[in-house]
Design an enzyme around this catalytic site. Structure first.
Site, PDB file in Angstrom:
ATOM      1  N   ASP A  56      41.833  42.589  41.511  1.00  0.00           N
ATOM      2  CA  ASP A  56      43.021  42.976  40.758  1.00  0.00           C
ATOM      3  C   ASP A  56      42.669  43.288  39.301  1.00  0.00           C
ATOM      4  O   ASP A  56      41.909  42.559  38.672  1.00  0.00           O
ATOM      5  CB  ASP A  56      43.999  41.786  40.809  1.00  0.00           C
ATOM      6  N   GLU A 107      24.507  36.370  48.741  1.00  0.00           N
ATOM      7  CA  GLU A 107      24.066  35.078  49.296  1.00  0.00           C
ATOM      8  C   GLU A 107      24.609  34.881  50.705  1.00  0.00           C
ATOM      9  O   GLU A 107      24.207  33.960  51.404  1.00  0.00           O
ATOM     10  CB  GLU A 107      24.584  33.921  48.422  1.00  0.00           C
TER      11      GLU A 107
HETATM   12  C1  GLC Z   1      47.790  44.665  39.866  1.00  0.00           C
HETATM   13  C2  GLC Z   1      48.663  44.436  41.074  1.00  0.00           C
HETATM   14  C3  GLC Z   1      50.079  44.385  40.637  1.00  0.00           C
HETATM   15  C4  GLC Z   1      50.238  43.255  39.641  1.00  0.00           C
HETATM   16  C5  GLC Z   1      49.273  43.409  38.486  1.00  0.00           C
HETATM   17  C6  GLC Z   1      49.180  42.164  37.675  1.00  0.00           C
HETATM   18  O1  GLC Z   1      47.989  45.908  39.305  1.00  0.00           O
HETATM   19  O2  GLC Z   1      48.434  45.413  42.028  1.00  0.00           O
HETATM   20  O3  GLC Z   1      50.952  44.216  41.705  1.00  0.00           O
HETATM   21  O4  GLC Z   1      51.543  43.237  39.153  1.00  0.00           O
HETATM   22  O5  GLC Z   1      47.979  43.658  38.934  1.00  0.00           O
HETATM   23  O6  GLC Z   1      48.481  41.185  38.390  1.00  0.00           O
END
Ligand code: GLC
Length: 586
Positions: free
Chosen positions: A221, A270
């Site tokens: 993310d 690993e």
């Molecule tokens: C990413 C995710 C989104 C979230 C953001 C903050 O873009 O896809 O859904 O709101 O990160 O974590």
């Protein structure tokens, strides 16, 4: 015919086979909305396990699970309070283990979401940071700074939150207004300080925890956001994620972020098997994105340039050619995606007056998409995508042709974007509505009680999976055929050759000339055939996708393998808003 840089296939060593992810079809599950087993209206892990046979039948190779970790759910689980446990909303760690076992029996790989840019404000580290003093080791895991202006009453810099408003919030120190902390997203999602080695060590442990439980990979993310420019200088860009060509500014895409991915690459090494990392990185140009998938970093990155091309032949061609070209320079495979949990579902985007539009949600007061045209285009674009070499990411429900819920009343909206923009942006709830499984059941079979955390629109009834299973012309049938044929013809490992000249008055010379400097610029999409028709061959399969307004003939000597519009409409032509896969007639 124009041949362009070809897709590369990493082999992980001289005698090894191509890793599974290189040509995989990967299905994104949004756990809140996939299947509910206990009747509370919120999807859960047992609800996913119970529906794995549906995914095996769809023919996908892997599932990616959006977050199911312990979280106050301020940003639908992208605000994690405990990275190594399951939120009771979704079940238990045992449920997770059962899911992995069942997925493995169904030959499905499992990718989980990793949220390393920020935690929840309820993470014990942040709770401790708030209780601790300025300058303490507890504060040093996050980005706390003194304010500017008289008595520090102004934020440390001018950065804005992706969700709207300032990226800084002030805390109380010794009972008085004190320091500020950074949150690129919601106020309840404080950013970690990745220059602190404690943070990196902690995430090594998180990776190992899930790798030990058998996961095949991680979707990372906000992969472009973890490290920030030294001294946190003011930004001159107005950055909003999921927006623009890509994010730039001192909070995004810093060179130092790549050290983290080299480190994680070594952690994954690993473990046996082909474990992988896929970057959610909103960066531009594509050459910058390619840096995330160099040999010693991640394996894949989402192709948001393709996702944002919209329904537009030149933009789609450019996205395809430019991304394969950029990724070839680092010997990486390209991925494709049309929808996810942050974007308006593609059949709805493609039904807008401007089918390249990229709204942050749609509400009842906005233009309402044309559902029939949008669905026709959505099916055609999906067929185009599934013919491309590399790996394709599907978002749950797109195989049913689900539209965005565009009239969701404000009282049900939960996305922080909606609140932080005072409702100006509808936000992302409309693409997160629980799936319809059974047309005749309460809540369309999402939950045994009919409960659903977001209301489902009435259009979902006819699109329910059980109704589509009985039809040979349904979107579900189209996806099943296309995924099976993609495998049969090895399209995921193929190579593209562009057929130019046929639909624009026969300028074959021009096509060859254009091919010579292919990839040199973003106008490549226009130069590869000036028409609204995408015509490209991958191995034995020729794909014609008609984004124009006049029908084009199905070329002589070919047989249709699969088509996005019902065959009864006009078998000898590719209609506007349709796509076909062709093979040479026997
Ligand atoms: C990413 C995710 C989104 C979230 C953001 C903050 O873009 O896809 O859904 O709101 O990160 O974590």
């Amino acid at each position: 015919m124009t041949s362009l840089p070809t897709q590369q296939y990493p082999t992980n060593g001289p005698n090894a086979s191509v890793p599974w992810w290189a040509d995989a079809v990967i299905y994104q599950i949004y756990p809140r909305s996939f299947g509910d087993s206990d009747g509370d209206g919120m999807g859960d892990l047992p609800g996913i396990t119970a529906r794995l046979p549906y995914l095996a039948e769809l023919g996908v190779d892997a599932i990616w699970l959006s977050p199911f970790y312990v979280s106050p759910q301020v940003d639908a689980g992208y605000d994690v309070a405990n990275y190594t446990d399951v939120d009771p909303l979704f079940g238990t760690l045992e449920d997770f283990d059962d899911l992995v076992t069942a997925a493995s029996a169904a030959r499905l790989k499992v990718i989980v979401d990793l949220v390393p840019n920020h935690s929840s404000d309820l993470h014990p580290w942040f709770v401790a940071a708030l209780a601790a003093e300025p300058g303490s080791p507890e504060r040093a895991r996050y980005i706390f700074r003194d304010g500017t202006g008289p008595k520090g009453s102004e934020p440390p810099n001018n950065w804005g939150s992706v969700f709207g408003g300032s990226a800084w919030t002030r805390v109380l120190d010794y009972g008085e207004p004190g320091q500020w902390y950074l949150h690129l997203f919601d106020v309840r999602q404080p950013d970690f300080d990745w220059s602190n080695p404690e943070v990196a060590d902690f995430f090594d442990g998180v990776l190992r925890f899930w790798l030990d439980r058998g996961v095949d990979g991680f979707r990372v993310d906000v992969a472009h956001g973890l490290t920030k420019a030294d001294q946190l200088p003011n930004s001159t860009t107005n950055m909003r994620a999921f927006d623009g060509a890509g994010s730039s500014g001192p909070m995004w895409d810093q060179d130092s972020v790549h050290d983290i991915y080299r480190r994680w690459h070594r952690v994954l090494e690993e473990y046996p098997g082909d474990r992988m990392l896929v970057a959610e990185a909103w960066v531009a140009p594509l050459e910058r994105l390619a840096r995330y998938i160099r040999h010693d970093e991640m394996q894949q990155a989402f192709n948001f340039t393709f996702m944002k091309a919209g329904w537009d032949a030149a933009r789609l061609r450019a996205a395809i050619v430019d991304s394969i070209t950029a990724n070839s320079s680092v010997d990486a495979v390209t991925t494709w995606v049309l929808s996810n949990h942050d974007a308006v579902r593609h059949p709805s985007r493609f039904g807008l007056t401007d089918p390249t539009d990229w709204p942050n949600g749609i509400s009842a007061r906005d233009e309402q998409p044309n559902a029939a045209i949008g669905l026709a285009r959505g099916r055609a674009a999906s067929l185009l995508m599934l013919a491309l070499p590399g790996s394709a990411y599907l978002y749950q429900g797109e195989e049913l042709g689900l539209p965005e819920h565009t009239t969701l009343p404000a009282e049900f909206r939960q996305d922080p974007t909606f609140f932080r923009t005072n409702g100006e942006d509808a936000g992302r709830d409309g693409c997160r509505v629980p799936l319809p499984w059974i047309a005749g059941a309460p809540g369309y079979g999402f939950s045994p009680t009919g409960a659903s955390w977001l209301p489902q629109p009435p259009e979902f009834r006819n699109l329910a999976a059980d109704a589509q299973e009985r039809s040979t012309t349904s979107t579900l049938a189209l996806y099943r055929s296309a995924i099976a044929l993609r495998r049969q013809y090895g399209l995921g490992r193929g190579e593209l050759v562009w057929n130019t000249g046929e639909h624009d008055g026969g300028d074959q010379d021009g096509a060859e000339r254009d091919g010579a400097d292919a990839g040199a610029g973003t106008d490549i999409g226009t130069r590869l055939g000036a028409t609204e028709v995408i015509d490209v061959t991958n191995g034995a399969v020729r794909v014609i996708c008609n984004a124009g307004s006049t029908a084009v003939p199905v070329p002589a000597g070919t047989t249709v393998l699969v088509r996005s519009d019902p065959a009864t409409v006009a078998p000898a032509v590719v209609a506007p808003n349709a796509a076909v896969w062709l093979v040479a007639s026997a």
